[in-house]
Scaffold this active site. Structure first.
Site, PDB file in Angstrom:
ATOM      1  N   ASP A 194       0.783  -1.372  -0.058  1.00  0.00           N
ATOM      2  CA  ASP A 194       0.111  -0.072  -0.098  1.00  0.00           C
ATOM      3  C   ASP A 194       0.962   1.292  -0.099  1.00  0.00           C
ATOM      4  O   ASP A 194       1.712   1.301   0.637  1.00  0.00           O
ATOM      5  CB  ASP A 194      -0.973   0.140   1.201  1.00  0.00           C
ATOM      6  CG  ASP A 194      -2.080  -0.822   1.190  1.00  0.00           C
ATOM      7  OD1 ASP A 194      -2.243  -1.682   0.243  1.00  0.00           O
ATOM      8  OD2 ASP A 194      -2.906  -0.785   1.953  1.00  0.00           O
ATOM      9  N   HIS A 243      -0.100   0.470   7.428  1.00  0.00           N
ATOM     10  CA  HIS A 243       0.290   1.972   6.999  1.00  0.00           C
ATOM     11  C   HIS A 243       1.097   2.654   8.213  1.00  0.00           C
ATOM     12  O   HIS A 243       1.092   2.657   9.420  1.00  0.00           O
ATOM     13  CB  HIS A 243      -0.860   2.700   6.871  1.00  0.00           C
ATOM     14  CG  HIS A 243      -1.729   2.237   5.406  1.00  0.00           C
ATOM     15  ND1 HIS A 243      -3.104   2.471   5.693  1.00  0.00           N
ATOM     16  CD2 HIS A 243      -1.409   1.204   4.852  1.00  0.00           C
ATOM     17  CE1 HIS A 243      -3.640   1.573   4.571  1.00  0.00           C
ATOM     18  NE2 HIS A 243      -2.496   1.028   4.081  1.00  0.00           N
ATOM     19  N   CYS A 347      -4.248  10.088   5.271  1.00  0.00           N
ATOM     20  CA  CYS A 347      -4.765   9.072   4.399  1.00  0.00           C
ATOM     21  C   CYS A 347      -5.786   9.604   3.258  1.00  0.00           C
ATOM     22  O   CYS A 347      -5.761   9.255   2.069  1.00  0.00           O
ATOM     23  CB  CYS A 347      -5.545   8.243   5.092  1.00  0.00           C
ATOM     24  SG  CYS A 347      -4.980   7.392   6.569  1.00  0.00           S
TER      25      CYS A 347
END
Length: 362
Positions: A194, A243, A347
């Site tokens: 990611d 993350h 984000c």
């Protein structure tokens, strides 16, 4: 402050703090409840797995409740207003309905996810936009919401790369995965990552090995970028890592936020003797109840407009005070609804263009 080159590319970002000129901000419309699977379980609190399993098995594939979507949209629109008032150009992805079943020859998903967190899908390194090969099947087609914008940037001269799409068959997930530090649900059969698992500090990038980013994905990025950049793998004492941007957060040259609940296993050698300050943020003001356990550090998920100005959740008064004490200029914005949907300001944004060039900060 670094001066902007006269021929600054339409896409240009090397770190998290150069003066911001253009950004993508996500949209809440079209989001749905994602289905339950092993990959999702791995990032959920161990003491809430049974409850969350029932929730996602019941509602997976259905649109998010309208009340949640309206509230999240209001916050995102206010963020856009604040950014534009600060002189930043804001772009938005297309609100695609994610409540659609799809399949590949190897698997199927009852739905997609959302287009609320562009940081997970895209990363800008220099004048290149990279589409990440994300590790959740429910996010396989999430890039579609951004293709209109990416085609526009490409026509204007940006370099655009899509990492090879993973097969995502059962071999990618360890069916014997057990919860615990440095036990990852993703295997190494193919590269996945990611984009939000990467923190940028000019020539040095820090990529977290997590449940959605494997060593193969980090190595793909390392080979793709070549000798111009140094890509460092980092791991944290975290039993559900996903993350890096609420764990290891570069704020400005020489200043980085470190999550005290997720200490780094081994600090990269490049930090030793560098003079960087490791700042420990205060805890969130979120109520201490089980419903908020998954989101208690999302207040650290901030977004820098330059080396001083920082977007921060407006109810986080102790954190705002700490930021002022450290020399920053906080810009408070309401974002609690989005926090409870799993996303913070970093984000919800992808910085497309910042004034400044490539340099080393170590």
């Amino acid at each position: 402050m670094q001066s902007a080159p006269a021929d600054l590319p339409v896409v240009n970002s090397f770190n998290e703090w150069d003066p911001l000129e253009e950004v993508i901000v996500g949209v809440a419309e079209g989001a749905c409840e994602i289905p339950w699977d092993l990959a999702l379980e791995s990032v959920m609190p161990g003491d809430a797995v049974d409850e969350l399993r029932k929730y996602h098995q019941k509602l997976g594939g259905k649109p998010k409740p309208p009340k949640q979507t309206v509230a999240a949209t209001r916050e995102l629109d206010e963020l856009v207003h604040v950014l534009e008032a600060e002189g930043v150009k804001v772009r938005r992805p297309d609100p695609i309905d994610q409540a659609t079943r799809y399949a590949t020859p190897d698997w199927e998903s009852v739905c997609g996810n959302a287009q609320i967190d562009p940081r997970d899908v895209l990363i800008v390194i220099g004048n290149e936009i990279i589409e990440a090969p994300m590790a959740w099947r429910s996010r396989y087609f999430e890039f579609r919401a951004y293709r209109r914008l990416l085609n526009e940037y490409f026509r204007k001269g940006a370099k655009w790369t899509a990492v090879p799409k993973p097969l995502m068959n059962d071999d990618l997930y360890d069916k014997n995965w057990k919860r615990g530090f440095q036990s990852y649900v993703t295997t190494e059969v193919e590269p996945v990552f990611d984009a939000a698992d990467i923190a940028r500090c000019g020539k040095d990038l820090f990529a977290q090995r997590s449940h959605v980013t494997n060593e193969a994905g980090i190595e793909w990025l390392r080979r793709h970028l070549g000798d111009t950049y140094r890509v460092h793998t980092v791991e944290f004492d975290d039993d559900r890592p996903i993350h890096i941007d609420a764990t290891f957060v570069p704020m400005a040259p020489g200043k980085i936020l470190i999550n005290p609940d997720r200490p780094i296993k081994k600090l990269p050698e490049i930090f030793r003797g560098s003079g960087w300050e490791m700042l420990t943020p205060p805890r969130s003001t979120l109520p201490k109840v089980p419903a908020y356990k998954n989101f208690e550090w999302l207040h650290v998920n901030t977004f820098m407009l330059d080396e001083k100005r920082v977007i921060v959740e407006k109810q986080e008064e102790p954190f705002i005070k700490a930021l002022k004490d450290w020399g920053f200029t906080p810009i408070p914005v309401a974002f609690r609804t989005n926090h409870l949907k799993g996303g913070g300001f970093h984000c919800a944004t992808v910085d497309i263009r910042r004034r400044g060039g490539l340099k080393s900060y170590f």
